[in-house]
Design a protein around this motif. Structure first.
Motif, short mmCIF file in Angstrom:
data_model
loop_
_atom_site.label_atom_id
_atom_site.label_comp_id
_atom_site.label_asym_id
_atom_site.label_seq_id
_atom_site.Cartn_x
_atom_site.Cartn_y
_atom_site.Cartn_z
N ARG A 64 0.83 -1.22 0.00
CA ARG A 64 0.00 0.00 0.00
C ARG A 64 0.86 1.26 0.00
NH1 ARG A 64 -3.20 -3.21 3.86
NH2 ARG A 64 -5.10 -3.91 2.79
N SER A 65 1.96 1.21 0.76
CA SER A 65 2.85 2.38 0.81
C SER A 65 3.48 2.65 -0.55
CB SER A 65 3.94 2.15 1.86
OG SER A 65 3.38 1.98 3.14
N LEU A 66 3.91 1.57 -1.25
CA LEU A 66 4.53 1.73 -2.57
C LEU A 66 3.53 2.28 -3.59
CD1 LEU A 66 6.66 -1.53 -2.76
CD2 LEU A 66 7.53 0.80 -2.56
N LYS B 163 0.91 4.13 -3.01
CA LYS B 163 0.63 5.55 -2.72
C LYS B 163 1.75 6.45 -3.22
CE LYS B 163 -2.43 4.91 1.25
NZ LYS B 163 -2.58 5.07 2.70
N GLN B 164 2.98 5.93 -3.20
CA GLN B 164 4.12 6.73 -3.68
C GLN B 164 4.05 6.92 -5.20
OE1 GLN B 164 7.75 4.90 -2.32
NE2 GLN B 164 7.13 4.97 -0.17
#
Length: 609
Positions: free
Chosen positions: A604-606, A608-609
């Protein structure tokens, strides 16, 4: 410290679990720089490193006045008190001084079944079992060595101990001693450099003569990859309930880890492995009893084959050369012809082959949404397993060869011949295989089985005794989560990822233990499994828990309402409640839990980036 070689420091640092630490640290000094040169680093690189260390005041220069340093604690160690030792027979931190080995072995035979006991009846302790090894008369008794492995670990990247083992082999050959042919011997160095200095020193031929042939440069015996014992040896052990022994230079010897038929497993230095192989038994006092008979009929003792420190130092100095490291390391990127000829797809995404039994698409991201699912509670769950103390990652993780039992059904159904089952290590890319091998250790002690040892459990609703995987599957089919009860030091041993992945795939939502090994607790958190600790002085037994109850763990519905180390209430279906400590120890661990584990969190973090 100035005289302790870097290879010895590395061995001590790597063996840290045996003395209860995560790792060992040593100061950076002239020996650090000397090692960098020995292993092929250029003078320019070494000079840069030295300048950097001096600028940061982290290089100890013994020629300069030493600045007084403050430490949180101090340990007084008198070097004359340090003595040769081995560890075993079932745990790496159970140290046995070499001089006490015979007495300790006899007490193990006498003690009740446990980490230091086998409860062998007195009338059976001296039993000798004769058998035929390919036409050669042979015999086994309790303590007979059937596996002797100089196996891949920091030990076998340490020139002094590997060359020391070579010198033991050389002295034995010169005296006419031979390792018994039914003892399975192997040499698995930690680096290709080892072969080069063994060849240059001329010692490799003596190791080969004693049966220590090169089997590869990888984890072997201490992860269970020792291969099968000869059928005649295996039958003699199994048919007569012999407590056979393995002696290895690795750092893991938990029961069932090395080989199913070696119930005693001792960790020793490579030269000691050679000595025990020659003696053929761990039931020996090296100071008083001979290890064999020479070609001229004289008794040969341990001291007759043991090299002096000076002998070892001379061989190391003459045969361990910088160019060996340089040429070996330079060849690594080139691989080997078979590897280099593999066809590599050009696509950026991996194309899953549904027929592959080696690599299978794992379920970690199936049905994943961009919104975190939030913390999950545990409601009316059954206990999958009820453990005591010191359940290790070797008990939990799939390891070693795949045997023809429940976990192997998956392979049989897909047409894989048993001879091609290979090992769990080789199939670690297939979650279906690994889930079936989780808790498949033959020495698993589960209280739900009332004293029976093995990879099974009780499916509580039906009362059936099943392989752990089959019981877990029955729970999952009806949407029923499970928990695990455990004692102290849950998850000690090598910190394997599958020790956390496997239970998660089996549907385990929480582990309630007296205490956790630090890294394994963190790995459980990473897989979304809730770690809970009983209150001090309490455990499943003191609370009267049998594992047949149903458990509800009350957690807040939002992670923002949770805090590291908070108390939570566990309720069982009898109405009884008890308090546990929630072992999410940091805010970031709570964030992982909110996302369902570290893998969804990262994805999820990747995105969003």
């Amino acid at each position: 410290m100035a005289r302790l070689s870097l290879a010895d420091r590395a061995t001590i640092a790597n063996m840290s679990p045996e003395y209860g630490a995560t790792m060992g640290f040593f100061p950076l000094d002239h020996l650090t720089l000397q090692y960098l040169r020995l292993t092929g680093r250029s003078d320019e690189t070494v000079s840069m490193i030295e300048a950097y260390l001096r600028a940061n005041k982290t290089l100890v220069d013994y020629n300069e006045p030493q600045q007084e340093r403050a430490y949180t604690s101090y340990l007084q160690l008198d070097l004359p008190d340090v003595e040769p030792s081995v560890a075993g027979p079932k745990r790496p931190h159970d140290r046995v001084p070499l001089k006490d080995m015979k007495a300790d072995w006899h007490s193990c035979l006498d003690n009740k079944v446990g980490f230091k006991g086998y409860a062998v009846p007195k009338e059976a302790r001296d039993r000798v079992v004769p058998f035929s090894f390919h036409g050669i008369p042979a015999e086994l008794k309790h303590g007979s060595v059937v596996i002797a492995a100089i196996t891949s670990c920091t030990n076998t990247s340490n020139p002094s101990v590997v060359l020391g083992a070579g010198l033991v082999a050389k002295k034995a050959c010169e005296l006419g001693l031979e390792v018994k042919p039914w003892i399975k011997t192997s040499l698995a160095p930690g680096s290709g450099v080892v072969t080069k200095y063994l060849l240059k020193s001329g010692l490799q031929k003596y190791l080969y003569q004693q049966g220590f042939h090169l089997v590869g440069y990888d984890c072997t015996t201490c992860i269970g990859n020792s291969g099968e014992l000869d059928e005649s040896v295996a039958s003699a052990i199994a048919d007569n309930d012999i407590i056979a022994a393995a002696v290895l230079s690795g750092n893991r010897n938990f029961e069932g880890c090395v080989h199913p038929l070696t119930r005693a497993n001792y960790l020793a230095s490579p030269p000691l492995v050679g000595a025990y192989a020659l003696a053929g038994t761990v039931d020996i006092d090296f100071d008083k009893q001979p290890i064999g008979t020479s070609k001229d009929g004289k008794k040969v003792y341990f001291k007759d084959v043991w090299p002096s420190n000076e002998e070892i130092a001379q061989v190391v100095q003459a045969n361990v050369l910088p160019d060996m490291f340089k040429t070996t390391y330079e060849a690594i990127p080139r691989g080997n012809p078979m590897w280099n000829q593999l066809s590599v797809p050009s696509s950026t995404l991996y194309s899953w082959d549904p027929s592959s039994t080696y690599i299978h698409e794992p379920p970690y991201f199936k049905n994943m949404t961009m919104d975190p699912p939030g913390p999950h509670g545990v409601k009316d769950t059954y206990c999958l397993l009820n453990f005591g103390d010191s359940i290790t990652t070797d008990h939990i993780s799939p390891a070693g060869s795949i045997h023809r039992d429940s976990p192997a059904e998956y392979l049989l159904e897909r047409g894989v011949d048993p001879k091609d089952f290979n090992s769990y290590g080789s199939r670690r890319g297939n979650d279906e295989v690994m889930a079936r091998g989780t808790f498949a250790n033959i020495r698993l002690f589960n209280k739900l089985l009332n004293g029976e040892v093995g990879p099974k459990t009780i499916h509580i609703p039906s009362g059936e005794k099943l392989y752990v995987y089959d019981a877990a599957r029955m729970y999952k089919v009806v949407g029923q989560d499970t928990i695990i009860l455990a004692g102290a030091e849950y998850g000690s041993g090598s910190s394997r990822d599958w020790a956390a992945k496997g239970p998660m795939l089996l549907g385990v939502k929480a582990v309630i233990a007296k205490s956790f090994e630090r890294i394994h607790r963190s790995n459980l958190v990473g897989m979304g499994v809730i770690p809970l600790c009983f209150e001090p002085g309490e455990d499943a037994d003191t609370l009267g828990l049998t594992g047949h109850e149903r458990y509800t763990i009350d957690l807040p519905s939002k992670v923002s309402e949770m805090g590291p180390g908070q108390d939570v209430t566990v309720t069982i279906n009898t109405g009884k409640t008890f308090i546990c400590t929630l072992r999410f120890d940091t805010e970031v661990e709570l964030a992982y839990f909110d996302h369902g584990g570290i893998l969804p969190y990262v994805i999820r973090s990747l995105i969003k980036q």
